[in-house]
Design a protein around this motif. Structure first.
Motif, PDB file in Angstrom:
ATOM      1  N   LEU A 245       0.830  -1.201   0.000  1.00 52.90           N
ATOM      2  CA  LEU A 245       0.000   0.000   0.000  1.00 52.90           C
ATOM      3  C   LEU A 245       0.868   1.256   0.000  1.00 52.90           C
ATOM      4  O   LEU A 245       1.956   1.270   0.570  1.00 52.90           O
ATOM      5  CB  LEU A 245      -0.914   0.019   1.232  1.00 52.90           C
ATOM      6  N   THR A 246       0.380   2.281  -0.650  1.00 53.79           N
ATOM      7  CA  THR A 246       1.074   3.563  -0.631  1.00 53.79           C
ATOM      8  C   THR A 246       0.701   4.320   0.644  1.00 53.79           C
ATOM      9  O   THR A 246      -0.224   3.929   1.363  1.00 53.79           O
ATOM     10  CB  THR A 246       0.688   4.409  -1.856  1.00 53.79           C
TER      11      THR A 246
ATOM     12  N   THR B 103     -12.321   8.277 -15.676  1.00 53.52           N
ATOM     13  CA  THR B 103     -11.396   7.156 -15.505  1.00 53.52           C
ATOM     14  C   THR B 103      -9.950   7.649 -15.480  1.00 53.52           C
ATOM     15  O   THR B 103      -9.551   8.431 -16.346  1.00 53.52           O
ATOM     16  CB  THR B 103     -11.565   6.162 -16.669  1.00 53.52           C
ATOM     17  N   PRO B 104      -9.142   7.237 -14.497  1.00 60.12           N
ATOM     18  CA  PRO B 104      -7.733   7.649 -14.477  1.00 60.12           C
ATOM     19  C   PRO B 104      -6.973   7.089 -15.673  1.00 60.12           C
ATOM     20  O   PRO B 104      -7.264   5.984 -16.140  1.00 60.12           O
ATOM     21  CB  PRO B 104      -7.206   7.068 -13.156  1.00 60.12           C
ATOM     22  N   LYS B 105      -6.035   7.857 -16.180  1.00 61.60           N
ATOM     23  CA  LYS B 105      -5.246   7.472 -17.350  1.00 61.60           C
ATOM     24  C   LYS B 105      -3.801   7.227 -16.917  1.00 61.60           C
ATOM     25  O   LYS B 105      -3.158   8.112 -16.347  1.00 61.60           O
ATOM     26  CB  LYS B 105      -5.284   8.571 -18.418  1.00 61.60           C
ATOM     27  N   VAL B 106      -3.301   6.025 -17.192  1.00 59.17           N
ATOM     28  CA  VAL B 106      -1.941   5.647 -16.816  1.00 59.17           C
ATOM     29  C   VAL B 106      -1.035   5.811 -18.032  1.00 59.17           C
ATOM     30  O   VAL B 106      -1.292   5.221 -19.087  1.00 59.17           O
ATOM     31  CB  VAL B 106      -1.894   4.185 -16.306  1.00 59.17           C
ATOM     32  N   LEU B 107       0.028   6.615 -17.895  1.00 58.40           N
ATOM     33  CA  LEU B 107       0.941   6.878 -19.011  1.00 58.40           C
ATOM     34  C   LEU B 107       2.078   5.866 -19.017  1.00 58.40           C
ATOM     35  O   LEU B 107       2.647   5.565 -17.968  1.00 58.40           O
ATOM     36  CB  LEU B 107       1.516   8.287 -18.915  1.00 58.40           C
ATOM     37  N   ASP B 108       2.417   5.366 -20.216  1.00 54.92           N
ATOM     38  CA  ASP B 108       3.577   4.478 -20.307  1.00 54.92           C
ATOM     39  C   ASP B 108       4.795   5.278 -20.776  1.00 54.92           C
ATOM     40  O   ASP B 108       4.691   6.449 -21.139  1.00 54.92           O
ATOM     41  CB  ASP B 108       3.286   3.279 -21.227  1.00 54.92           C
ATOM     42  N   THR B 109       5.950   4.655 -20.740  1.00 53.26           N
ATOM     43  CA  THR B 109       7.207   5.348 -21.036  1.00 53.26           C
ATOM     44  C   THR B 109       7.242   5.885 -22.460  1.00 53.26           C
ATOM     45  O   THR B 109       7.650   7.030 -22.690  1.00 53.26           O
ATOM     46  CB  THR B 109       8.396   4.384 -20.823  1.00 53.26           C
ATOM     47  N   SER B 110       6.791   5.090 -23.422  1.00 50.99           N
ATOM     48  CA  SER B 110       6.890   5.481 -24.834  1.00 50.99           C
ATOM     49  C   SER B 110       6.058   6.714 -25.143  1.00 50.99           C
ATOM     50  O   SER B 110       6.488   7.586 -25.900  1.00 50.99           O
ATOM     51  CB  SER B 110       6.457   4.315 -25.734  1.00 50.99           C
TER      52      SER B 110
ATOM     53  N   LYS C 284       2.657   2.824  -6.146  1.00 51.40           N
ATOM     54  CA  LYS C 284       2.311   1.405  -6.110  1.00 51.40           C
ATOM     55  C   LYS C 284       3.245   0.620  -7.027  1.00 51.40           C
ATOM     56  O   LYS C 284       3.467   1.003  -8.175  1.00 51.40           O
ATOM     57  CB  LYS C 284       0.860   1.208  -6.545  1.00 51.40           C
ATOM     58  N   ASP C 285       3.774  -0.464  -6.518  1.00 48.28           N
ATOM     59  CA  ASP C 285       4.697  -1.294  -7.290  1.00 48.28           C
ATOM     60  C   ASP C 285       4.293  -2.755  -7.126  1.00 48.28           C
ATOM     61  O   ASP C 285       3.533  -3.111  -6.216  1.00 48.28           O
ATOM     62  CB  ASP C 285       6.138  -1.078  -6.825  1.00 48.28           C
ATOM     63  N   PHE C 286       4.792  -3.575  -8.028  1.00 46.97           N
ATOM     64  CA  PHE C 286       4.491  -5.009  -8.003  1.00 46.97           C
ATOM     65  C   PHE C 286       5.818  -5.760  -8.101  1.00 46.97           C
ATOM     66  O   PHE C 286       6.273  -6.090  -9.213  1.00 46.97           O
ATOM     67  CB  PHE C 286       3.562  -5.383  -9.161  1.00 46.97           C
ATOM     68  N   PRO C 287       6.474  -5.992  -6.958  1.00 43.47           N
ATOM     69  CA  PRO C 287       7.820  -6.588  -6.963  1.00 43.47           C
ATOM     70  C   PRO C 287       7.882  -7.957  -7.634  1.00 43.47           C
ATOM     71  O   PRO C 287       8.933  -8.349  -8.140  1.00 43.47           O
ATOM     72  CB  PRO C 287       8.155  -6.702  -5.466  1.00 43.47           C
ATOM     73  N   ASP C 288       6.757  -8.695  -7.625  1.00 37.04           N
ATOM     74  CA  ASP C 288       6.761 -10.031  -8.218  1.00 37.04           C
ATOM     75  C   ASP C 288       6.671  -9.987  -9.743  1.00 37.04           C
ATOM     76  O   ASP C 288       6.812 -11.018 -10.399  1.00 37.04           O
ATOM     77  CB  ASP C 288       5.597 -10.865  -7.662  1.00 37.04           C
ATOM     78  N   ILE C 289       6.435  -8.794 -10.332  1.00 34.85           N
ATOM     79  CA  ILE C 289       6.367  -8.639 -11.788  1.00 34.85           C
ATOM     80  C   ILE C 289       7.631  -7.923 -12.247  1.00 34.85           C
ATOM     81  O   ILE C 289       7.961  -6.842 -11.755  1.00 34.85           O
ATOM     82  CB  ILE C 289       5.112  -7.843 -12.211  1.00 34.85           C
ATOM     83  N   ALA C 290       8.331  -8.525 -13.213  1.00 36.99           N
ATOM     84  CA  ALA C 290       9.633  -7.994 -13.623  1.00 36.99           C
ATOM     85  C   ALA C 290       9.508  -6.883 -14.661  1.00 36.99           C
ATOM     86  O   ALA C 290      10.110  -5.819 -14.519  1.00 36.99           O
ATOM     87  CB  ALA C 290      10.508  -9.133 -14.179  1.00 36.99           C
TER      88      ALA C 290
ATOM     89  N   LEU D 243       0.117  -2.591 -16.909  1.00 39.00           N
ATOM     90  CA  LEU D 243      -1.212  -3.174 -17.117  1.00 39.00           C
ATOM     91  C   LEU D 243      -1.842  -3.576 -15.787  1.00 39.00           C
ATOM     92  O   LEU D 243      -3.052  -3.403 -15.582  1.00 39.00           O
ATOM     93  CB  LEU D 243      -1.107  -4.388 -18.047  1.00 39.00           C
ATOM     94  N   LYS D 244      -1.023  -4.115 -14.875  1.00 37.22           N
ATOM     95  CA  LYS D 244      -1.538  -4.507 -13.560  1.00 37.22           C
ATOM     96  C   LYS D 244      -2.011  -3.279 -12.790  1.00 37.22           C
ATOM     97  O   LYS D 244      -3.077  -3.316 -12.133  1.00 37.22           O
ATOM     98  CB  LYS D 244      -0.434  -5.226 -12.775  1.00 37.22           C
ATOM     99  N   LEU D 245      -1.266  -2.182 -12.864  1.00 39.15           N
ATOM    100  CA  LEU D 245      -1.651  -0.954 -12.174  1.00 39.15           C
ATOM    101  C   LEU D 245      -2.966  -0.419 -12.733  1.00 39.15           C
ATOM    102  O   LEU D 245      -3.835   0.033 -11.978  1.00 39.15           O
ATOM    103  CB  LEU D 245      -0.547   0.091 -12.322  1.00 39.15           C
ATOM    104  N   ALA D 246      -3.113  -0.474 -14.064  1.00 39.04           N
ATOM    105  CA  ALA D 246      -4.356  -0.010 -14.680  1.00 39.04           C
ATOM    106  C   ALA D 246      -5.551  -0.848 -14.212  1.00 39.04           C
ATOM    107  O   ALA D 246      -6.646  -0.318 -13.982  1.00 39.04           O
ATOM    108  CB  ALA D 246      -4.238  -0.069 -16.201  1.00 39.04           C
ATOM    109  N   GLN D 247      -5.342  -2.164 -14.047  1.00 40.29           N
ATOM    110  CA  GLN D 247      -6.404  -3.030 -13.540  1.00 40.29           C
ATOM    111  C   GLN D 247      -6.756  -2.683 -12.098  1.00 40.29           C
ATOM    112  O   GLN D 247      -7.931  -2.630 -11.734  1.00 40.29           O
ATOM    113  CB  GLN D 247      -5.978  -4.502 -13.642  1.00 40.29           C
ATOM    114  N   VAL D 248      -5.726  -2.445 -11.272  1.00 39.97           N
ATOM    115  CA  VAL D 248      -5.955  -2.121  -9.858  1.00 39.97           C
ATOM    116  C   VAL D 248      -6.709  -0.800  -9.715  1.00 39.97           C
ATOM    117  O   VAL D 248      -7.630  -0.676  -8.902  1.00 39.97           O
ATOM    118  CB  VAL D 248      -4.612  -2.061  -9.096  1.00 39.97           C
ATOM    119  N   LEU D 249      -6.332   0.203 -10.532  1.00 38.98           N
ATOM    120  CA  LEU D 249      -6.947   1.524 -10.446  1.00 38.98           C
ATOM    121  C   LEU D 249      -8.242   1.610 -11.242  1.00 38.98           C
ATOM    122  O   LEU D 249      -8.930   2.637 -11.191  1.00 38.98           O
ATOM    123  CB  LEU D 249      -5.973   2.591 -10.964  1.00 38.98           C
TER     124      LEU D 249
END
Length: 366
Positions: free
Chosen positions: A84-85, A167-174, A242-248, A255-261
């Motif tokens: 949790l943050t 809906t929140p918008k998650v930006l990717d690096t590209s 928020k981070d997901f240490p088990d995902i490399a 994508l996981k963050l977008a699902q959570v949010l």
């Protein structure tokens, strides 16, 4: 050392509990009828010593299992808290406190008998868990509400960040490095909160520190775009810790963050687009947006172009429209550097872009 201290503590607790249980048992009707424990005598003291030592021994023997259980519970709570943050923890605590206050007021009538007290405690625990869960899940709405109150109260502010229930918008690096997201946000077509994941920032910093000059330039451009979005636009921007240490991989984390949010991913990465569709994550691809707003070109239309270079196939020439659309001219290789009139023969539309195929007008008429 800690195990020995805990074992001693549980033993003392067992002794105290045993003593009070012995006192309660002495007051029961069954023991009172026997007549042995009506007054404080040797038998009464012996009985209290027996119950005290019995429960102390029981707690002493089972304390290792209690220690293991407590350790597992603490580890589980610690791992859950790490996911949790700070904002989520704060809202969870607030939700639990509010739920406890409400449940205490409503269930106070139960706090009379022993069974009622147990039910009362259980209701409070369940209410606290539900309150914390609701507060964490609806924190975006609560923050939007608090933000709207601040906006109403501070009319003298020059410009306030737009807080929306969209809906929140998650930006990717590209898409950050690409830079067009700034122009799109400036037009007002993007609503809701822009989420910048911390792991995306870390990737941008890594690219900006690269030994490769091209990568370094791209990374610094991405960081500059983020600064412009935060300082020059009225849209709300949040840094997600928020981070997901088990995902490399960063894309999978995104994508996981977008699902959570329960949000959408903004990207221009064709492969990420396909993976997101497979996983059921909504995506806004700015390349698809750019293609959608390009002027429609139909077969048979005439246009004037300048052939820039030769194409892949023999005899082909290549030209470009102002919006970057590639035009492949059959037999146009001999016209490189010249401005010619062509007629469109076909249009190929793909997710990566659009290609126009044409022939030189004189050749088409012949």
């Amino acid at each position: 050392m800690l195990k020995k201290v805990l074992r001693s503590l549980f033993t003392v607790i067992g002794l105290v509990v045993g003593y009070f249980i012995g006192v309660l048992l002495l007051k029961t009707e069954y023991l009172q009828k026997t007549g042995y424990f009506n007054t404080i005598n040797f038998k009464t003291i012996l009985f209290l010593i027996f119950t005290t030592l019995l429960f102390g021994l029981i707690l002493f023997l089972i304390s290792p299992w209690i220690n293991k259980l407590v350790t597992k519970v603490v580890d589980y709570i610690e791992k859950s808290m790490q996911k949790l943050t700070a904002i989520e923890i704060l809202f969870g605590a607030m939700g639990a406190i509010i739920a406890l206050i409400i449940s205490s007021l409503l269930a106070s009538v139960l706090n009379t008998s022993l069974i009622g007290k147990i039910i009362y405690a259980a209701i409070n625990i369940v209410a606290a868990v539900i309150g914390a869960d609701i507060a964490i899940k609806r924190r975006e709405d609560m923050m939007s509400f608090i933000g709207s109150i601040k906006k109403v109260g501070s009319s003298k502010d020059k410009k306030s960040k737009s807080s929306s229930r969209a809906t929140p918008k998650v930006l990717d690096t590209s898409v950050i490095i690409d830079g067009r997201i700034f122009d799109i946000c400036q037009t007002g077509f993007i609503e809701g909160v822009l989420i910048i994941p911390n792991f995306v920032l870390a990737e941008l910093r890594h690219i900006a520190d690269s030994s490769d000059s091209l990568k370094r330039t791209r990374g610094r451009r991405g960081l500059d775009i983020l600064n412009k979005i935060q300082k020059e636009l009225s849209i709300e921007v949040q840094i997600s810790e928020k981070d997901f240490p088990d995902i490399a991989e960063v894309d999978n984390k995104l994508l996981k963050l977008a699902q959570v949010l329960d949000g959408k991913v903004i990207t221009n990465d064709y492969n990420l687009n396909k993976v997101a569709e497979f996983q059921g994550v909504p995506v806004l691809n700015i390349n698809e947006l750019a293609n959608a707003i390009k002027p429609v070109v139909l077969p048979g239309e005439e246009m004037t172009i300048q052939v820039i270079k030769d194409g892949k196939e023999s005899g082909q020439g290549v030209a470009y429209l102002d919006d970057g659309t590639m035009i492949v001219v059959e037999g146009g290789r001999k016209y490189i550097g010249e401005i010619i009139d062509v007629i469109v023969t076909s249009v190929l539309q793909t997710a990566a872009g659009r290609m126009i195929f044409a022939k030189q007008k004189d050749a088409f008429e012949r």
